[in-house]
Design a protein around this motif. Structure first.
Motif, PDB file in Angstrom:
ATOM      1  N   UNK A 144      29.795  66.246  49.469  1.00 22.08           N
ATOM      2  CA  UNK A 144      30.136  65.094  48.651  1.00 22.08           C
ATOM      3  C   UNK A 144      28.938  64.154  48.547  1.00 22.08           C
ATOM      4  N   UNK A 145      28.984  63.307  47.559  1.00 20.01           N
ATOM      5  CA  UNK A 145      27.914  62.332  47.363  1.00 20.01           C
ATOM      6  C   UNK A 145      27.951  61.304  48.483  1.00 20.01           C
ATOM      7  N   UNK A 146      26.803  60.930  48.960  1.00 19.66           N
ATOM      8  CA  UNK A 146      26.711  59.966  50.041  1.00 19.66           C
ATOM      9  C   UNK A 146      26.571  58.558  49.519  1.00 19.66           C
ATOM     10  N   UNK A 147      25.903  57.753  50.285  1.00 23.07           N
ATOM     11  CA  UNK A 147      25.714  56.352  49.925  1.00 23.07           C
ATOM     12  C   UNK A 147      24.712  56.240  48.773  1.00 23.07           C
ATOM     13  N   UNK A 148      24.540  55.026  48.309  1.00 20.42           N
ATOM     14  CA  UNK A 148      23.619  54.780  47.206  1.00 20.42           C
ATOM     15  C   UNK A 148      22.179  55.063  47.633  1.00 20.42           C
ATOM     16  N   UNK A 149      21.837  54.721  48.871  1.00 19.52           N
ATOM     17  CA  UNK A 149      20.497  54.992  49.372  1.00 19.52           C
ATOM     18  C   UNK A 149      20.233  56.490  49.440  1.00 19.52           C
ATOM     19  N   UNK A 150      21.217  57.256  49.881  1.00 19.28           N
ATOM     20  CA  UNK A 150      21.050  58.706  49.975  1.00 19.28           C
ATOM     21  C   UNK A 150      20.900  59.327  48.584  1.00 19.28           C
ATOM     22  N   UNK A 151      21.677  58.841  47.618  1.00 24.36           N
ATOM     23  CA  UNK A 151      21.535  59.350  46.250  1.00 24.36           C
ATOM     24  C   UNK A 151      20.186  58.967  45.668  1.00 24.36           C
ATOM     25  N   UNK A 152      19.700  57.757  46.004  1.00 24.75           N
ATOM     26  CA  UNK A 152      18.378  57.339  45.539  1.00 24.75           C
ATOM     27  C   UNK A 152      17.292  58.233  46.121  1.00 24.75           C
ATOM     28  N   UNK A 153      17.382  58.555  47.399  1.00 23.82           N
ATOM     29  CA  UNK A 153      16.370  59.403  48.033  1.00 23.82           C
ATOM     30  C   UNK A 153      16.475  60.864  47.617  1.00 23.82           C
ATOM     31  N   UNK A 154      17.645  61.282  47.145  1.00 23.81           N
ATOM     32  CA  UNK A 154      17.800  62.660  46.688  1.00 23.81           C
ATOM     33  C   UNK A 154      17.292  62.890  45.275  1.00 23.81           C
ATOM     34  N   UNK A 155      16.949  61.818  44.553  1.00 26.97           N
ATOM     35  CA  UNK A 155      16.340  61.984  43.237  1.00 26.97           C
ATOM     36  C   UNK A 155      14.995  62.669  43.440  1.00 26.97           C
ATOM     37  N   UNK A 156      14.637  63.643  42.612  1.00 29.01           N
ATOM     38  CA  UNK A 156      13.483  64.503  42.911  1.00 29.01           C
ATOM     39  C   UNK A 156      12.140  63.801  43.103  1.00 29.01           C
ATOM     40  N   UNK A 157      11.875  62.726  42.377  1.00 30.79           N
ATOM     41  CA  UNK A 157      10.532  62.139  42.486  1.00 30.79           C
ATOM     42  C   UNK A 157      10.447  61.003  43.494  1.00 30.79           C
ATOM     43  N   UNK A 158      11.554  60.619  44.101  1.00 28.56           N
ATOM     44  CA  UNK A 158      11.542  59.460  44.980  1.00 28.56           C
ATOM     45  C   UNK A 158      10.765  59.705  46.267  1.00 28.56           C
ATOM     46  N   UNK A 159      11.050  60.798  46.953  1.00 27.66           N
ATOM     47  CA  UNK A 159      10.372  61.068  48.229  1.00 27.66           C
ATOM     48  C   UNK A 159       8.861  61.226  48.075  1.00 27.66           C
ATOM     49  N   UNK A 160       8.392  62.036  47.114  1.00 30.86           N
ATOM     50  CA  UNK A 160       6.931  62.151  46.993  1.00 30.86           C
ATOM     51  C   UNK A 160       6.245  60.831  46.667  1.00 30.86           C
ATOM     52  N   UNK A 161       6.844  60.049  45.776  1.00 32.64           N
ATOM     53  CA  UNK A 161       6.219  58.778  45.424  1.00 32.64           C
ATOM     54  C   UNK A 161       6.251  57.792  46.579  1.00 32.64           C
ATOM     55  N   UNK A 162       7.352  57.732  47.310  1.00 32.06           N
ATOM     56  CA  UNK A 162       7.417  56.829  48.463  1.00 32.06           C
ATOM     57  C   UNK A 162       6.385  57.200  49.522  1.00 32.06           C
ATOM     58  N   UNK A 163       6.264  58.486  49.792  1.00 30.38           N
ATOM     59  CA  UNK A 163       5.288  58.929  50.797  1.00 30.38           C
ATOM     60  C   UNK A 163       3.878  58.556  50.373  1.00 30.38           C
ATOM     61  N   UNK A 164       3.526  58.873  49.146  1.00 32.49           N
ATOM     62  CA  UNK A 164       2.169  58.618  48.664  1.00 32.49           C
ATOM     63  C   UNK A 164       1.898  57.117  48.571  1.00 32.49           C
ATOM     64  N   UNK A 165       2.856  56.341  48.079  1.00 34.90           N
ATOM     65  CA  UNK A 165       2.630  54.900  47.936  1.00 34.90           C
ATOM     66  C   UNK A 165       2.516  54.210  49.285  1.00 34.90           C
TER      67      UNK A 165
END
Length: 159
Positions: free
Chosen positions: A86-107
């Motif tokens: 099932x879908x989790x919290x809003x933060x989890x859905x935000x982090x599961x978006x494909x470009x979020x993790x790579x951009x956060x790590x690099x930034x």
């Protein structure tokens, strides 16, 4: 860096454009910071160097994204018929978006190395040279961290 680039296919072309645009917006922020808060007067250093760093950040984000996509493809092949979660919290859905993790790590890596290098180099160099050194060293560290993530997490197969 053994990256398998599939950016011209229908699947990743939009994500590649999103990564390129977000990397550009990030560098626009650093142009603004360099121009107004760090008192840079040289327009060549403030505009042309971040364009090159923009390409480096984009390439680092592509490498990190591809390593996460490789792991996701591998997991999808292993658990093809598993239960859907099932879908989790809003933060989890935000982090599961494909470009979020790579951009956060690099930034985050870029910000940490940029500000630490800039403030250390201002002790020894002029402001514009400190900005130049901080931009180049931060982009280099971003590429090194992307390579580290690719080798340790993604294990992208060489083709």
């Amino acid at each position: 860096m053994p990256i398998r680039i599939r950016w011209t296919s229908k699947e990743y072309f939009g994500i590649g454009l999103l990564l390129l645009g977000m990397s550009g917006m990030f560098q626009l922020f650093f142009i603004f910071v360099g121009q107004y808060f760090l008192a840079m007067g040289n327009h060549i250093i403030v505009v042309l160097i971040p364009v090159g760093v923009w390409v480096a950040i984009f390439f680092a984000a592509l490498i990190v994204f591809e390593s996460y996509a490789q792991v996701e493809r591998r997991e999808r092949l292993r658990r093809r018929f598993g239960k859907k979660t099932s879908k989790g919290s809003t933060l989890k859905r935000f982090l599961n978006f494909p470009i979020t993790k790579p951009l956060l790590i690099i930034f985050i890596v870029f910000n940490i190395f940029f500000f630490s290098t800039f403030f250390i180099s201002t002790l020894f160099l002029h402001n514009s040279m400190a900005f130049l050194a901080a931009e180049i060293l931060s982009a280099t560290f971003c590429l090194l961290i992307a390579n580290l993530i690719e080798r340790n997490y993604g294990r992208v197969k060489r083709f």
